[in-house]
Every structure is written in structure tokens, then in C-alpha cells.
Design a protein around this motif. Structure first.
Motif, PDB file in Angstrom:
ATOM      1  N   CYS A  64       0.704  -1.174   0.097  1.00 20.73           N
ATOM      2  CA  CYS A  64      -0.161  -0.195  -0.041  1.00 20.73           C
ATOM      3  C   CYS A  64       1.159   1.359   0.111  1.00 20.73           C
ATOM      4  O   CYS A  64       2.219   1.186   0.444  1.00 20.73           O
ATOM      5  CB  CYS A  64      -0.926  -0.098   1.169  1.00 20.73           C
ATOM      6  N   ALA A  78      -4.034   2.490   1.639  1.00 23.76           N
ATOM      7  CA  ALA A  78      -4.614   1.357   2.572  1.00 23.76           C
ATOM      8  C   ALA A  78      -6.052   1.376   2.666  1.00 23.76           C
ATOM      9  O   ALA A  78      -6.499   0.492   2.978  1.00 23.76           O
ATOM     10  CB  ALA A  78      -3.870   1.752   3.958  1.00 23.76           C
ATOM     11  N   LEU A  81      -7.595  -0.544   0.144  1.00 21.98           N
ATOM     12  CA  LEU A  81      -7.856  -1.839   0.333  1.00 21.98           C
ATOM     13  C   LEU A  81      -8.511  -2.456   1.446  1.00 21.98           C
ATOM     14  O   LEU A  81      -9.287  -3.538   1.247  1.00 21.98           O
ATOM     15  CB  LEU A  81      -6.244  -2.260   1.119  1.00 21.98           C
ATOM     16  N   VAL A  89      -1.965  -6.447   5.183  1.00 23.24           N
ATOM     17  CA  VAL A  89      -1.227  -6.079   3.914  1.00 23.24           C
ATOM     18  C   VAL A  89       0.363  -6.468   4.144  1.00 23.24           C
ATOM     19  O   VAL A  89       0.750  -6.039   5.401  1.00 23.24           O
ATOM     20  CB  VAL A  89      -1.307  -4.622   3.777  1.00 23.24           C
ATOM     21  N   LYS A 110       4.493   3.335   5.533  1.00 24.63           N
ATOM     22  CA  LYS A 110       3.474   2.626   4.777  1.00 24.63           C
ATOM     23  C   LYS A 110       2.700   1.863   6.004  1.00 24.63           C
ATOM     24  O   LYS A 110       1.704   1.519   6.232  1.00 24.63           O
ATOM     25  CB  LYS A 110       3.990   1.575   3.939  1.00 24.63           C
ATOM     26  N   ALA A 114      -1.207   1.682   7.096  1.00 22.63           N
ATOM     27  CA  ALA A 114      -1.872   0.706   7.215  1.00 22.63           C
ATOM     28  C   ALA A 114      -2.531   0.370   8.334  1.00 22.63           C
ATOM     29  O   ALA A 114      -3.673   0.168   8.520  1.00 22.63           O
ATOM     30  CB  ALA A 114      -0.818  -0.760   6.844  1.00 22.63           C
TER      31      ALA A 114
END
Length: 257
Positions: A64, A78, A81, A89, A110, A114
Motif C-alpha cells: 500500500c 491502505a 484495500l 497487507v 506505509k 496501514a
């Protein structure tokens, strides 16, 4: 704590595989003594979530972006998703680090994104063959671990760490069980040192040519809380055979020796 078996399809997979995998997982997942997560390419997340229906298995993404939105062609946030049904992830995989030059700092950002989106990050760390041959494997992994995890990584729900010796991925080679146990032990010690008691409950997965033939031995090792499976996750029978090998470790909490 139940072990976790995660399938990383990488840049592979079709709708036909989605249907076959979902059918096999739906028929067998409830009898397994582990949790399952399937991480297909982003284009297959929606059909896989739909095909699994109420099956006791989760779906994750393979990467992501650290940013929430914007003019970033080809990237996936994120939150996107999460919106289409992903719960996990994979971040910092060695192929992302090598192919896209991802730094520990970027991976850390990241991971933060997430977590903010409600995803469970699976953070990959591991050494290449040169580092292993030079006796620097542990130093490399400890450096990645320290720089890739944000300060809240152990806060509930905690993220996952996956140790993947890079030289073993796709090669059919695996480190010795002693080497794997030693690295997982070092990772556990580092997590406890940084996060205290919470660091003892973070699952540490092993990834590196995990196959039905070696899964039982790998999953029985102390501090191995599951597996990140590559090529074998594309074959439903092989993936589920690996998951079935987690049964002897049922009830062993991370941090137990």
C-alpha cells in the motif's frame, strides 16, 4: 496463540485460481488449527473476498502507499484495500525493497498508514546471501526491524513480522533449523527490548521456500508463529498441507521456548 499461514501470490493468479482456492479453503479451513490469510494481486482481492464468503479465512494486499490519496498513478491507499475487504497487507517484502528501492523509512510510513486504515501490517525483514556469507545476517535484520516498525506497532491489534532470508526465496533452499531458530530468537529479543511485554506477543512468521515437505519442521520451531508462503500458496493442495502442519504447534504462544 494460533499460528498464521499467509499466502503471497505475488504477481500471479487468475479468477479460476480464486474459485478453486476459495472452494478448497471453504471446505477445510474450519478443521485447521491455524488462521489463514490469502494475499492475491490487487485485481483479485474483490473476487476472492466474494468467493470466500463466510469461510474462516482473511484476505490481504501485497503493498500500500504511505499516502492517503492524491496524484499517485498506479498506487493504492491502505484505506482502499480496507474498503474492498482486505484485513492485512504485506509491507517491506524483499522484492519491493529490491525492485522498487523501498527504504526502511518508507516502509515504516506505509506501516503507519496501514494501521491507521485498520489493516494488520505484515512487515518483512531478511538478509541477502552476501550478508549471510559475511556473518552480518543478524545485524542486517536487526537494522531493518528497528527502522521499519513505528512506535505503536505492538499496540492492539499488533502487526506481524515475517523473517524471509532473501537468498532462500524461490530457490528451493532453506537455512538450517538452527539458523532459523536463532534469527527468530534474536527478533523476539529485539521486539521485547523495544516494546516490553507486548513485544512477546507479536507473531513472527517464517518465509523462505516453505513447502509441504518442510512445513512441519519449520512450524515446530520455537518463536515461529506461522509462515509466509510464496509459490506453494498458488497450489491449493500444497497451501492447505502447509496449514495442516501447524496443528502440532496449537496453543504455543509466541515467546514460548
Amino acid at each position: 496463540m494460533r499460528q498464521i499461514i499467509i499466502g503471497n501470490w505475488k504477481m500471479n493468479g487468475t479468477k479460476a485460481l480464486v474459485e478453486t482456492m476459495a472452494r478448497e479453503v471453504s471446505s477445510r479451513a474450519a478443521s485447521l488449527a491455524c488462521d489463514l490469510v490469502l494475499c492475491p494481486p490487487a485485481t483479485l482481492i474483490v473476487p476472492l473476498v466474494a468467493a470466500l464468503g463466510g469461510a474462516p479465512a482473511k484476505v490481504g494486499g501485497q503493498d500500500c502507499d504511505a499516502r492517503a490519496s492524491g496524484a499517485h498513478t498506479g498506487d493504492i491507499a491502505a484505506t482502499m484495500l480496507r474498503e474492498v475487504g482486505a484485513s492485512h497487507v504485506i509491507l517491506g517484502h524483499s522484492e519491493r525493497r529490491a525492485d522498487h528501492g523501498e527504504s526502511d523509512a518508507l516502509i515504516c510510513a506505509k506501516v503507519a498508514a496501514a494501521r491507521a486504515a485498520g489493516l494488520t501490517p505484515i512487515v518483512c525483514v531478511g538478509e541477502d546471501e552476501a550478508a549471510r556469507q559475511a556473518g552480518r545476517a543478524e545485524a542486517v535484520v536487526m537494522g531493518q526491524l528497528a527502522a521499519s516498525l513505528p512506535a505503536d506497532f505492538a499496540d492492539p491489534p499488533a502487526g506481524l513480522v515475517a523473517y524471509e532470508p532473501i537468498w532462500a526465496i524461490g530457490s528451493g533452499r532453506t537455512p538450517t533449523t538452527d539458523d532459523i531458530a536463532a534469527m527468530h530468537g534474536a527478533i523476539r529479543a529485539a521486539l521485547r527490548d523495544r516494546f516490553g511485554a507486548a513485544g512477546g506477543a507479536i507473531a513472527i512468521l517464517y518465509g523462505g521456500s516453505v513447502k509441504p515437505g518442510n512445513a512441519a519442521a519449520l512450524l515446530a520451531l520455537a518463536e515461529v508463529g506461522g509462515a509466509l508462503v510464496g509459490g506453494a500458496s498458488l497450489v491449493p493442495g500444497d497451501f492447505l498441507a502447509i496449514a495442516a502442519a501447524a496443528a502440532p504447534a496449537l496453543g504455543r504462544a509466541p515467546g514460548a521456548s
